[in-house]
Design an enzyme around this catalytic site. Structure first.
Site, PDB file in Angstrom:
ATOM      1  N   LYS A  61       0.849  -1.193   0.000  1.00 30.98           N
ATOM      2  CA  LYS A  61       0.000   0.000   0.000  1.00 30.98           C
ATOM      3  C   LYS A  61       0.886   1.245   0.000  1.00 30.98           C
ATOM      4  O   LYS A  61       1.804   1.368   0.824  1.00 30.98           O
ATOM      5  CB  LYS A  61      -0.833   0.014   1.277  1.00 30.98           C
TER       6      LYS A  61
HETATM    7  C1  E4P Z   1      -8.396   0.413   4.028  1.00 28.80           C
HETATM    8  O1  E4P Z   1      -7.621   0.105   3.164  1.00 28.80           O
HETATM    9  C2  E4P Z   1      -8.426   1.742   4.661  1.00 28.80           C
HETATM   10  O2  E4P Z   1      -7.211   2.019   5.256  1.00 28.80           O
HETATM   11  C3  E4P Z   1      -9.559   1.783   5.632  1.00 28.80           C
HETATM   12  O3  E4P Z   1     -10.723   1.272   4.988  1.00 28.80           O
HETATM   13  C4  E4P Z   1      -9.808   3.144   6.228  1.00 28.80           C
HETATM   14  O4  E4P Z   1     -10.977   3.086   6.983  1.00 28.80           O
HETATM   15  P1  E4P Z   1     -11.360   4.171   8.088  1.00 28.80           P
HETATM   16  O5  E4P Z   1     -11.731   5.438   7.415  1.00 28.80           O
HETATM   17  O6  E4P Z   1     -12.518   3.559   8.810  1.00 28.80           O
HETATM   18  O7  E4P Z   1     -10.155   4.337   8.972  1.00 28.80           O
END
Ligand code: E4P
Length: 218
Positions: free
Chosen positions: A83
């Site tokens: 990522k």
């Molecule tokens: C996933 O890849 C993201 O980091 C995650 O869905 C972020 O979610 P949040 O806004 O609930 O922290």
């Protein structure tokens, strides 16, 4: 549509993977903090549980360091998706890692223009954060609609739209209606997708009546 679970809790992942409906996992530094465990150890464990893509996030902000982190993460298992953030350095890193055959998930996407750049950089996944847009009074799902419309115009784009920051089952349903490729869903929301009060009531009534018949199938 593929279902990923958005957590770094191994017990949750094992439990949900047993349903046979889990296609992958996403993590981020906040989820690693919440797990209270060393990142590399937990990611390796997750990769052994779920054969699909497991996102592991870099934390460097400059290209050289991010690339080094990404290459290290990619070596942890065959199903790692590295990522990177949607920044110029992140997209530069995305392009290199993708050309090396590593899956890349470009995260923290909040606009269609950003999603267009990620596709051009060869991202495997683009992660638009719908819940965080809703949180500031914008329409998160409208962004998914826009990105899907853009990507449809360019069939050579291979980037999959991974709906992230999902808060409730309606986000999942809307994402599916829009043809999004993946939704990454927190464990509680994934469990809610199974639920309906009429399913519970109906099952209870059938089982009560079945007991009254005095029969058995086996
Ligand atoms: C996933 O890849 C993201 O980091 C995650 O869905 C972020 O979610 P949040 O806004 O609930 O922290």
């Amino acid at each position: 549509m593929k279902f990923f679970v958005d957590t770094a809790e191994v017990a949750e992942i094992k439990d949900l993977a047993a349903s046979g409906l889990l296609d992958g996992v996403t993590t981020n530094p906040s989820l690693i903090l919440k797990s209270g465990r060393p990142m590399l150890e937990v990611i390796k464990e997750i990769c052994a549980i779920v054969p699909g893509p497991v996102s592991a996030e870099t934390v460097a902000t400059n290209h050289a360091k991010m690339l080094e982190e990404g290459r290290k993460l990619a070596k942890l298992a065959k199903n790692i998706a590295v990522k990177v953030p949607l920044t110029p350095d992140g997209l530069k890193t995305c392009k290199v890692l993708s050309s090396e055959g590593t899956m890349v998930n470009v995260t923290l996407c909040f606009s269609a223009a950003q999603a267009l750049l990620a596709a051009k950089a060869g991202a495997t996944f683009i992660s638009p954060f719908v819940g965080r847009l809703d949180d500031i009074g914008q329409d998160g799902m409208h962004l998914i609609d826009e990105i899907m419309a853009i990507y449809r115009q360019y069939p050579h784009f291979k980037t999959e739209v991974l709906v992230a920051s999902v808060r409730h089952t309606q986000h999942v349903v809307q994402a599916a209606k829009m043809g999004a490729h993946v939704a990454t869903v927190p464990p509680n929301v994934l469990r809610q997708c199974f639920k309906h009060v009429l399913t519970d009531n109906g099952l209870k009534a059938f089982l009560d009546d079945w007991a009254k018949t005095g029969q058995s199938i086996l």
